[in-house]
Design a protein around this motif. Structure first.
Motif, short mmCIF file in Angstrom:
data_model
loop_
_atom_site.label_atom_id
_atom_site.label_comp_id
_atom_site.label_asym_id
_atom_site.label_seq_id
_atom_site.Cartn_x
_atom_site.Cartn_y
_atom_site.Cartn_z
N GLY A 301 0.80 -1.22 0.00
CA GLY A 301 0.00 0.00 0.00
C GLY A 301 0.83 1.26 0.00
N GLY A 302 0.16 2.38 0.26
CA GLY A 302 0.81 3.68 0.33
C GLY A 302 1.00 4.12 1.76
N ALA A 303 0.40 5.27 2.11
CA ALA A 303 0.49 5.77 3.48
C ALA A 303 -0.26 4.84 4.43
N THR A 304 0.19 4.76 5.67
CA THR A 304 -0.50 3.94 6.66
C THR A 304 -1.60 4.74 7.33
N ASP A 305 -2.50 4.04 8.01
CA ASP A 305 -3.59 4.71 8.73
C ASP A 305 -3.06 5.56 9.88
N ARG A 306 -2.04 5.07 10.59
CA ARG A 306 -1.56 5.79 11.77
C ARG A 306 -0.55 6.89 11.42
N LYS A 307 0.05 6.82 10.25
CA LYS A 307 0.98 7.86 9.77
C LYS A 307 2.26 7.94 10.61
N TRP A 308 2.68 6.81 11.20
CA TRP A 308 3.92 6.84 11.97
C TRP A 308 5.12 7.20 11.10
N GLU A 309 5.04 6.86 9.83
CA GLU A 309 6.16 7.14 8.93
C GLU A 309 6.47 8.63 8.82
N ARG A 310 5.56 9.48 9.25
CA ARG A 310 5.79 10.93 9.18
C ARG A 310 6.77 11.41 10.24
N VAL A 311 6.90 10.63 11.33
CA VAL A 311 7.79 11.06 12.40
C VAL A 311 8.95 10.10 12.63
N ASP A 312 8.87 8.89 12.08
CA ASP A 312 9.93 7.90 12.29
C ASP A 312 10.24 7.22 10.97
N PRO A 313 11.43 7.46 10.40
CA PRO A 313 11.74 6.93 9.06
C PRO A 313 11.75 5.42 8.97
N ARG A 314 11.86 4.72 10.09
CA ARG A 314 11.91 3.26 10.00
C ARG A 314 10.60 2.66 9.53
N PHE A 315 9.53 3.43 9.56
CA PHE A 315 8.24 2.93 9.08
C PHE A 315 7.95 3.33 7.63
N ASP A 316 8.92 3.91 6.95
CA ASP A 316 8.81 4.26 5.54
C ASP A 316 9.69 3.32 4.74
N LEU A 317 9.09 2.44 3.96
CA LEU A 317 9.85 1.42 3.23
C LEU A 317 10.75 1.99 2.16
N THR A 318 10.47 3.19 1.70
CA THR A 318 11.38 3.81 0.72
C THR A 318 12.67 4.26 1.39
N ARG A 319 12.66 4.39 2.71
CA ARG A 319 13.85 4.82 3.44
C ARG A 319 14.50 3.68 4.20
N GLU A 320 13.71 2.76 4.70
CA GLU A 320 14.25 1.61 5.46
C GLU A 320 13.54 0.35 4.98
N PRO A 321 13.92 -0.19 3.82
CA PRO A 321 13.18 -1.34 3.25
C PRO A 321 13.32 -2.64 4.02
N THR A 322 14.30 -2.76 4.91
CA THR A 322 14.45 -4.00 5.68
C THR A 322 13.86 -3.91 7.09
N GLU A 323 13.37 -2.75 7.49
CA GLU A 323 12.82 -2.61 8.84
C GLU A 323 11.67 -3.59 9.11
N PRO A 324 10.75 -3.83 8.19
CA PRO A 324 9.67 -4.77 8.51
C PRO A 324 10.15 -6.20 8.75
N ASN A 325 11.34 -6.54 8.26
CA ASN A 325 11.89 -7.87 8.50
C ASN A 325 12.28 -8.08 9.96
N ARG A 326 12.25 -7.02 10.73
CA ARG A 326 12.61 -7.07 12.15
C ARG A 326 11.37 -7.25 13.04
N PHE A 327 10.21 -7.41 12.37
CA PHE A 327 8.94 -7.62 13.07
C PHE A 327 8.23 -8.83 12.45
N GLY A 328 7.32 -9.42 13.22
CA GLY A 328 6.65 -10.64 12.79
C GLY A 328 7.24 -11.87 13.44
#
Length: 672
Positions: A301-328
């Motif tokens: 998808g695009g923007a998230t519902d909570r918009k955390w990516e606006r204040v923390d770059p680790r939630f923006d996949l264009t800036r930190e594409p491997t961050e989600p691999n650290r969850f789940g």
């Protein structure tokens, strides 16, 4: 007690759309991310299994895959009454079943008492202010009980009679129902920080009332809040791999926070396992990155519902594409040591973990059973290469601390003959990867390294051909028999165009009510590679032809829909918490005997308030405890105009909370 009109608009599975949006990113409103184009169950099982199922289980499969329960011929069934109907049997639990209802209350049987133990916003740590919904801050929330509590554990404190630790997951935040003036399109940085602090876990010291099931929270030394920013350690073969390195953590071994913590389990070595589930909804701009591995986990998808990516770059996949691999992951927490660092065990695989539950086999072999909670996903088992050491020496603790880092991860395929197949069939555990003592791993999936298998577990499992299931959620081994029970909540996509149709283990198309599965490991061995299985329950309206209750007469059971969490009482009975009741009444907690003439007789023990989900059940000899999650979350309500005022009543806002229930006379919870 009569039925009242519903006050929420429900999805086909019974959950309000707003709850879906903030809990799982509205996963059921988009196609399931599993393409399901590998070998389906029906080709693996073959006609022989289908015939055995018909002959032994007494169930007839129609052309659409639905079941018609035709009265299993069992010598354990009640004798017919004079009119031909089964003679009613007394309750195996000693309480009258609670009737389905839509009240804004926790409803329990006559003769039982209840208590709200702790609510969202109640103090957990010293210095926490009293809860004020109009004056929330992130600093306050980080010291208060978090939002939307789910899994619960209650652990007695050694050497402190009458004291216990209450451990709670906080699965997700629903900011429009939390924060006055919240604008979903433009949340402030402070509002975002409040949401982050409302996630995670709480550890709360409680004092027991010896005469009842009442628990009183106190400020104990073990009290702790874990949030979306708490440092955690990655362990196992994926730790340090390029797949989990980020600009903030170039070594790939330290993660900030845990997210969407759903169910969990308590280990024999007295730690808590918590499962990270719907982590995809926190990461923005997957559609820009376009990585198939991200898409397989729903990150397209695009923007998230909570918009955390606006204040923390680790939630923006264009800036930190491997961050989600650290969850789940499955996260292990020592609740008795508030200074300990939680560990994310990569050896147990990465997917949408409902939870993780441990069985120690007769020889000390340790197995962890896990479900991937999404439509057409799989059941998993991890078998440790080390054996459990029940002692309390330093050597025992050190050995047990490594149990979940060394062993083999498996995924389940149903329909392969086992040496002693159950009424419905057999199955096998397919190996994916072995995690070794030196921190490396051995992959069993061609073309994938051990780290790739563990980080992209869904893709690895797809390659070996397991059985796509109807949302496998809680998977728990019985504490004495060793049988394994799995709650399969629902799957409204089964049998739709391009998706697998009904099969023996997932017997209905467009399944809105779910089923409960019973597995028996071959040789009673937790490390066994094969198993037998049967359907204990096919849930729904007992009057419907496609429901089944272990062979018990359907006229004497409570309606049950969407089984989610499961637990066992001290007598070995199964208890089921539901999520998203599709039958038009509130969710609840249900008790089910597993042995004797009343096996399969479902009795509703309690219901939760409007819009709420029942989760995290704990059963002790004299108390039952549940989480009441997202009360009042509905599509026609709001924080300013709530449809629920539970638990405080009056004009108050609804607050997720923990509830205990006990017999008013102080006797055992269940009795014949």
């Amino acid at each position: 007690m009569g039925l009242l009109p519903l006050h929420v608009h429900r999805r086909p599975h019974g959950r309000p759309a707003l709850a879906c949006r903030y809990r799982c990113g509205d996963a059921c409103a988009r196609p399931a991310p599993n393409p399901t184009d590998h070998t389906p169950f029906r080709e693996v099982a073959g006609a022989a299994l289908s015939r055995r199922r018909i002959l032994q289980a007494g169930l007839v499969a129609g052309v659409t895959g639905t079941l018609a329960a035709c009265g299993v011929g069992s010598s354990a069934s009640p004798a017919p009454a004079a009119g031909g109907a089964p003679a009613p049997l007394p309750s195996p639990f000693g309480f009258a079943a609670v009737a389905p209802n839509t009240l804004d209350a926790v409803v329990v049987p006559e003769g039982f008492a209840q208590q709200v133990v702790i609510r969202w916003g109640d103090p957990v740590l010293p210095g926490a202010p009293a809860f004020d919904p109009d004056a929330q801050t992130a600093a306050a929330q980080a010291r208060q009980f978090g939002f939307n509590n789910d899994f619960l554990a209650l652990l007695d404190v050694p050497g402190s009679p009458g004291r216990a630790l209450l451990v709670a997951n906080h699965e997700y935040s629903t900011e429009p129902f939390m924060i006055p003036g919240y604008d979903p399109e433009a949340p402030t940085p402070e509002q975002i920080a409040i949401g982050m602090a409302a996630h995670g876990m709480s550890v709360v010291t409680v004092e027991r009332d010896p005469a009842s099931g009442r628990l009183t929270p106190v400020m104990g030394a073990a009290n702790r809040r874990i949030t979306a920013t708490t440092p955690m350690t990655l362990t196992g073969p994926a730790a340090g791999d390029a797949l989990v390195r980020t600009s903030a953590d170039p070594e790939g071994r330290t993660v900030l926070g845990t997210l969407n913590n759903c169910a969990g389990g308590v280990t024999p070595w007295r730690t808590v396992l918590t499962g990270e589930e719907n982590i995809d909804q926190y990461f923005a701009n997957g559609e820009v990155v376009g990585d198939p591995a991200l898409v397989r986990y729903g990150m397209d998808g695009g923007a998230t519902d909570r918009k955390w990516e606006r204040v923390d770059p680790r939630f923006d996949l264009t800036r930190e594409p491997t961050e989600p691999n650290r969850f789940g992951w499955i996260v292990e927490v020592d609740p008795f040591d508030p200074a300990s660092t939680p560990r994310k065990h990569t050896a147990l695989g990465r997917f949408k973990h409902e939870g993780g539950n441990v069985r120690v086999g007769p020889t000390g072999t340790v197995a962890v059973y896990m479900g991937d909670d999404e439509r057409f996903e799989y059941l998993y088992k991890f078998v440790s290469s080390r054996t459990h050491r029940p002692g309390a020496t330093a050597a025992d603790r050190e050995s047990n601390a490594r149990l979940l880092d060394e062993g083999t991860l498996y995924v389940a395929r149903f329909g392969v003959d086992a040496p002693a197949p159950g009424p419905d069939g057999g199955g096998e555990w397919l190996p994916l990867v072995e995690s070794l003592a030196d921190g490396t791993g051995r992959s069993f999936v061609p073309g994938m390294t051990a780290a790739q298998v563990l980080v992209h577990t869904r893709l690895a499992a797809d390659a070996v051909g397991p059985t796509p299931m109807d949302r496998p959620e809680d998977v728990q081994p019985h504490p004495t028999t060793g049988r394994v029970y799995a709650a399969l909540t629902n799957n409204d996509e089964r049998g739709t165009p391009g998706k697998p149709g009904a099969d023996a283990v997932n017997p209905r198309n467009e399944n809105t009510n779910g089923q409960v599965l019973e597995l028996v490991e071959t040789g009673d061995d937790a490390g066994a590679r094969t198993f037998s299985w049967s359907l204990l329950l096919v849930c729904g309206d007992p009057a419907a032809a496609d429901t089944y209750f272990g062979g018990f007469p359907k006229e004497q059971v409570s309606p049950i829909s969407c089984p989610d969490n499961i637990a066992f009482d001290t007598a070995g009975n199964l208890w089921i918490a539901t999520d998203g009741n599709a039958l038009g009444s509130n969710d609840g907690l249900f008790a089910v005997p597993l042995e004797g003439p009343q096996r399969g007789r479902v009795q509703q023990f309690l219901t939760v308030p409007r819009g709420a989900e029942t989760c995290g059940p704990v059963l002790e000899e004299r108390l039952a405890m549940v989480s009441v999650q997202h009360p009042g979350e509905s599509d026609d309500g709001s924080l300013a105009n709530p449809t629920s005022h539970w638990p405080d009543g009056g004009t108050s806002i609804a607050r997720p909370a923990v509830v205990t229930v006990w017999r008013a006379d102080g006797e055992a919870l269940t009795r014949t």
